[in-house]
Design a protein around this motif. Sequence first.
Motif, PDB file in Angstrom:
ATOM      1  N   LYS A 258     -32.364  33.267  29.548  1.00  0.00           N
ATOM      2  CA  LYS A 258     -31.967  34.479  30.265  1.00  0.00           C
ATOM      3  C   LYS A 258     -31.570  34.049  31.673  1.00  0.00           C
ATOM      4  CE  LYS A 258     -35.814  36.901  29.890  1.00  0.00           C
ATOM      5  NZ  LYS A 258     -36.705  38.095  29.925  1.00  0.00           N
ATOM      6  N   TYR A 259     -30.598  34.769  32.258  1.00  0.00           N
ATOM      7  CA  TYR A 259     -30.107  34.429  33.590  1.00  0.00           C
ATOM      8  C   TYR A 259     -30.358  35.610  34.524  1.00  0.00           C
ATOM      9  CZ  TYR A 259     -26.611  33.285  37.232  1.00  0.00           C
ATOM     10  OH  TYR A 259     -25.969  33.036  38.416  1.00  0.00           O
ATOM     11  N   ASN A 260     -31.253  35.426  35.496  1.00  0.00           N
ATOM     12  CA  ASN A 260     -31.602  36.461  36.469  1.00  0.00           C
ATOM     13  C   ASN A 260     -30.578  36.445  37.601  1.00  0.00           C
ATOM     14  OD1 ASN A 260     -32.847  37.690  38.886  1.00  0.00           O
ATOM     15  ND2 ASN A 260     -34.665  37.867  37.600  1.00  0.00           N
ATOM     16  N   LEU A 261     -29.816  37.558  37.735  1.00  0.00           N
ATOM     17  CA  LEU A 261     -28.731  37.613  38.711  1.00  0.00           C
ATOM     18  C   LEU A 261     -29.208  38.018  40.106  1.00  0.00           C
ATOM     19  CD1 LEU A 261     -25.929  39.314  36.577  1.00  0.00           C
ATOM     20  CD2 LEU A 261     -26.337  36.880  36.973  1.00  0.00           C
ATOM     21  N   GLU A 262     -30.374  38.605  40.218  1.00  0.00           N
ATOM     22  CA  GLU A 262     -30.889  38.930  41.540  1.00  0.00           C
ATOM     23  C   GLU A 262     -31.329  37.652  42.256  1.00  0.00           C
ATOM     24  OE1 GLU A 262     -34.366  41.553  43.764  1.00  0.00           O
ATOM     25  OE2 GLU A 262     -34.774  40.590  41.836  1.00  0.00           O
ATOM     26  N   LYS A 263     -32.025  36.803  41.523  1.00  0.00           N
ATOM     27  CA  LYS A 263     -32.584  35.593  42.125  1.00  0.00           C
ATOM     28  C   LYS A 263     -31.772  34.348  41.801  1.00  0.00           C
ATOM     29  CE  LYS A 263     -37.211  37.589  42.092  1.00  0.00           C
ATOM     30  NZ  LYS A 263     -38.614  37.455  41.621  1.00  0.00           N
ATOM     31  N   ASP A 264     -30.686  34.510  41.030  1.00  0.00           N
ATOM     32  CA  ASP A 264     -29.809  33.398  40.668  1.00  0.00           C
ATOM     33  C   ASP A 264     -30.612  32.255  40.055  1.00  0.00           C
ATOM     34  OD1 ASP A 264     -27.273  32.318  40.407  1.00  0.00           O
ATOM     35  OD2 ASP A 264     -27.376  31.216  42.299  1.00  0.00           O
ATOM     36  N   MET A 265     -31.394  32.577  39.030  1.00  0.00           N
ATOM     37  CA  MET A 265     -32.192  31.538  38.392  1.00  0.00           C
ATOM     38  C   MET A 265     -32.096  31.634  36.872  1.00  0.00           C
ATOM     39  SD  MET A 265     -36.033  32.871  39.218  1.00  0.00           S
ATOM     40  CE  MET A 265     -36.710  34.395  38.525  1.00  0.00           C
ATOM     41  N   LEU A 266     -32.133  30.469  36.240  1.00  0.00           N
ATOM     42  CA  LEU A 266     -32.030  30.379  34.792  1.00  0.00           C
ATOM     43  C   LEU A 266     -33.418  30.199  34.194  1.00  0.00           C
ATOM     44  CD1 LEU A 266     -30.037  30.258  32.402  1.00  0.00           C
ATOM     45  CD2 LEU A 266     -30.068  27.763  32.644  1.00  0.00           C
ATOM     46  N   LEU A 267     -33.698  31.022  33.188  1.00  0.00           N
ATOM     47  CA  LEU A 267     -34.987  30.975  32.496  1.00  0.00           C
ATOM     48  C   LEU A 267     -34.762  30.500  31.069  1.00  0.00           C
ATOM     49  CD1 LEU A 267     -36.209  34.528  33.577  1.00  0.00           C
ATOM     50  CD2 LEU A 267     -36.600  32.383  34.800  1.00  0.00           C
ATOM     51  N   VAL A 268     -35.651  29.661  30.564  1.00  0.00           N
ATOM     52  CA  VAL A 268     -35.568  29.218  29.178  1.00  0.00           C
ATOM     53  C   VAL A 268     -36.855  29.597  28.458  1.00  0.00           C
ATOM     54  CG1 VAL A 268     -33.925  27.362  29.593  1.00  0.00           C
ATOM     55  CG2 VAL A 268     -36.369  26.899  29.803  1.00  0.00           C
ATOM     56  N   ALA A 269     -36.702  30.028  27.212  1.00  0.00           N
ATOM     57  CA  ALA A 269     -37.847  30.406  26.384  1.00  0.00           C
ATOM     58  C   ALA A 269     -38.138  29.261  25.432  1.00  0.00           C
ATOM     59  CB  ALA A 269     -37.535  31.686  25.613  1.00  0.00           C
ATOM     60  N   LEU A 270     -39.298  28.642  25.581  1.00  0.00           N
ATOM     61  CA  LEU A 270     -39.665  27.476  24.782  1.00  0.00           C
ATOM     62  C   LEU A 270     -40.895  27.775  23.944  1.00  0.00           C
ATOM     63  CD1 LEU A 270     -39.233  24.739  27.525  1.00  0.00           C
ATOM     64  CD2 LEU A 270     -37.564  25.487  25.844  1.00  0.00           C
ATOM     65  N   LYS A 271     -40.904  27.241  22.733  1.00  0.00           N
ATOM     66  CA  LYS A 271     -42.037  27.452  21.835  1.00  0.00           C
ATOM     67  C   LYS A 271     -42.568  26.116  21.337  1.00  0.00           C
ATOM     68  CE  LYS A 271     -40.446  31.919  20.005  1.00  0.00           C
ATOM     69  NZ  LYS A 271     -40.070  32.667  18.778  1.00  0.00           N
TER      70      LYS A 271
END
Length: 245
Positions: free
Chosen positions: A91-104
């Motif tokens: 997911k890409y947060n546009l307020e904070k300009d940061m990329l999140l990855v979901a890992l399992k």
Amino acid sequence: MHRIIKVKKSLILLILPFVFFGQDNDKQNSYYDWFDKVLGKEHTGLYNGKQYVDLDVNRIYENKNAFFLSDKVMLGSVTYDGQTYYNIGMKYNLEKDMLLVALKSATTASTIQLISDKIEEFVIEDFRFKRVVGSFEEGDLINGFYQVLVENSSYSLLKKHKKNRRKIIQAGKLVSYKFVSDNSYILFVNQGFKKITTKADIINIYPIHKKEIKEFYEAYKRLRKSDPDQFMQRLFRRVINSSSL
């Protein structure tokens, strides 16, 4: 962890000459993904980030969240710390300009905020972004992720996706938040960055195409309002093309 990554790279290098000959990029990606599954993504460099917790998740007004396209996890790829990972939930947060990855892993699921300085580029739902560092002619600094709209040997047309937080207050109390888009375009040309805000900005950069630019704006008024990205892409591909200054 570093030893495992080196083993992965070594195995790929040993096998690549045999299995990649005559294969397309999709086939190559599937092999990389297969290695990730065998070794386990929990052992890769993507864990070189910090745990992310969404504190706004239950306070979003009318689903106007801070994320690109959706607040749901979407598949994509990312080049991180010199290595490319495929079929990653992100997911890409546009307020904070940061990329999140979901890992399992076998026992847990984690959302990791990647270190921005280590990200070279990423693709999410076929939209390509790359990290840009530099400054405008006016001196304003640039440091963040930009979508690549058009790119060739002469220039890169880039879009900055941004969302700003707005408070929703009812009866004198903060009830929720909504996030409002505030996007912009820039052009990288002749080793420099230029802001693209108006028709005049483009004409100032490409005065030789002044007549064609004006005619294009007049002919595609509706498209400019309904789909500004497509408008810009068509303008540069049809009118500017690969022109040099």
